[in-house]
Design an enzyme around this catalytic site. Structure first.
Site, mmCIF file in Angstrom:
data_model
loop_
_atom_site.group_PDB
_atom_site.id
_atom_site.type_symbol
_atom_site.label_atom_id
_atom_site.label_comp_id
_atom_site.label_asym_id
_atom_site.label_seq_id
_atom_site.Cartn_x
_atom_site.Cartn_y
_atom_site.Cartn_z
ATOM 1 C CG ASN A 140 -1.342 -7.239 1.948
ATOM 2 O OD1 ASN A 140 -1.337 -8.442 1.679
ATOM 3 N ND2 ASN A 140 -1.798 -6.785 3.098
ATOM 4 C CD GLN A 168 -0.814 -3.714 -1.952
ATOM 5 O OE1 GLN A 168 -0.018 -2.881 -2.386
ATOM 6 N NE2 GLN A 168 -1.706 -3.414 -1.024
ATOM 7 C CB THR A 226 -26.557 3.854 -10.515
ATOM 8 O OG1 THR A 226 -27.962 3.626 -10.621
ATOM 9 C CG2 THR A 226 -26.166 5.054 -11.351
ATOM 10 C CB CYS A 310 -7.834 -4.533 6.154
ATOM 11 S SG CYS A 310 -8.029 -3.955 4.461
#
Length: 375
Positions: A140, A168, A226, A310
């Site tokens: 990345n 990536q 869900t 991040c």
């Protein structure tokens, strides 16, 4: 006012219009994909159509695709739910791999950013217990593409499973799950123009995977909860659009990097000797702090990154560059420029216009003072 330029696609890509349309259509309807009535069946069709589109992007079968809440969840499930306690990972992996199994053995990187296959073989041979090997398809930060198929063939000789973080790479280069010879592959929608908060784990037919999330039979019992129908629909539409490819980006990137290198020998492009993603440049000029560059470029309307998104908020030397043997000065100066589906060649020109004065000032400071005595 000059239009801002976005050059941080490896952090997240702008939402493709096809994805927005698919999500809008899904949000305009009602139905739980697990319900048996007509509304539920329509939601189920939306989910399964998207599953086919995501599978087609990476040469997998739809039944092998497990939708998750993103790449981080998929990485954690791959590494923690396959039953292998001995784990080997490359030193340049994303934090979601590194932190999923902190005790994992690290496979070192070479100076060019490629993993050492010789060291991988040595580590695999140290113990008889079957291992799990995790190796990203493309980094990345640097864009360096790892020899995943070769590593997978080697791992097979020792009975190891192979996981590949392809977050990536997917949508930027051709990816084929079967041809790579791997067992598990991680994908993320927002890196290729889909919505944030949705990803997938591709699982080979013979791999048993325990669910990390329990409480329902969704995703064939492999991931309870869900289904996020709208996000899944956007993922599928983005995957379909991404199959058109991004071949033009490498031509632009190579011309851009030639201009960077022409500025002087102090400029370093990490991984330049290896095969890389066509959209990624990681450049450093020692003496030019990344934080200062980011601020100046942002004021000029140019958005780039100093590494993994991040880790934003703390400009610290990259573990990836450290693993490649970069000096502290190089690592602290590194910028990542990454383009994508909505980029234009002029975006690179805008970066150069804003960055060149910074670089020239830094290089002037690196030169010996005029008339100074040098050894």
């Amino acid at each position: 006012m000059t239009q801002p330029v976005y050059l941080d696609y490896n952090a997240t890509a702008p939402l493709r219009p096809e994805a927005l349309d698919a999500m809008t259509a899904a949000l305009s309807t009602v139905g739980n994909a697990s319900s048996l009535h007509g509304f539920g069946r329509q939601a189920r069709r939306t989910v399964e159509d998207a599953r086919e589109q995501v599978a087609a992007l990476v040469g997998a079968r739809p039944a092998q695709v497990v939708f998750t809440a993103g790449g981080t969840e998929a990485n954690n499930q791959a590494l923690r739910a396959c039953g292998r306690t001995r784990v080997l990972i490359s030193a340049g992996e994303h934090d979601s791999v590194l932190q999923a199994v902190p005790q994992a053995l690290r496979i070192p990187l070479r100076r060019d950013g490629l993993v050492s296959l010789a060291k991988l073989a040595s580590l695999l041979a140290e113990e008889p217990a079957p291992a799990l090997v995790s190796l990203q398809l493309a980094n990345n930060e640097t864009g360096v593409m790892q020899p995943v198929a070769e590593a997978a063939a080697l791992a097979r000789e020792f009975g190891a499973l192979v996981h590949c973080d392809a977050v990536q790479a997917a949508g930027k280069i051709p990816v084929d799950f079967a041809l790579l010879g791997i067992d598990l592959m991680t994908l993320s929608a927002h890196k290729l123009g889909g919505p944030q908060g949705i990803g997938a784990l591709v699982v080979a037919d013979d791999v048993e995977l325990r669910p990390l999330l329990r409480g329902g039979g969704q995703e064939r019992g492999r991931r309870a909860g869900t289904e996020n129908v709208a996000a899944i629909a956007g993922f599928g539409a983005a995957a379909l659009a991404a199959r058109q490819g991004l071949g033009r980006l490498q031509v632009w990137r190579d011309a851009f990097e030639a201009e960077l290198m022409a500025l002087g020998p102090a400029v370093t492009i990490f991984g330049a000797a290896a095969q890389r993603l066509p959209n990624t440049t990681c450049v450093a000029l020692p003496g030019l702090a990344a934080e200062s560059q980011l601020m100046a470029l942002d004021l000029a309307g140019v958005a780039v990154s100093s590494g993994s998104a991040c880790s934003s908020g703390k400009v610290a030397p990259s573990h990836v560059l450290a693993a490649m043997g970069a000096t502290e000065a190089e690592a602290q100066a590194a910028l990542r420029i990454s383009t994508g589906w909505a980029s234009g060649q002029d975006d690179y020109a805008r970066f150069l216009e804003a960055w060149r004065p910074l670089a020239q000032k830094a290089m002037q400071a690196l030169r010996p003072a005029e008339g100074a005595v040098t050894a």
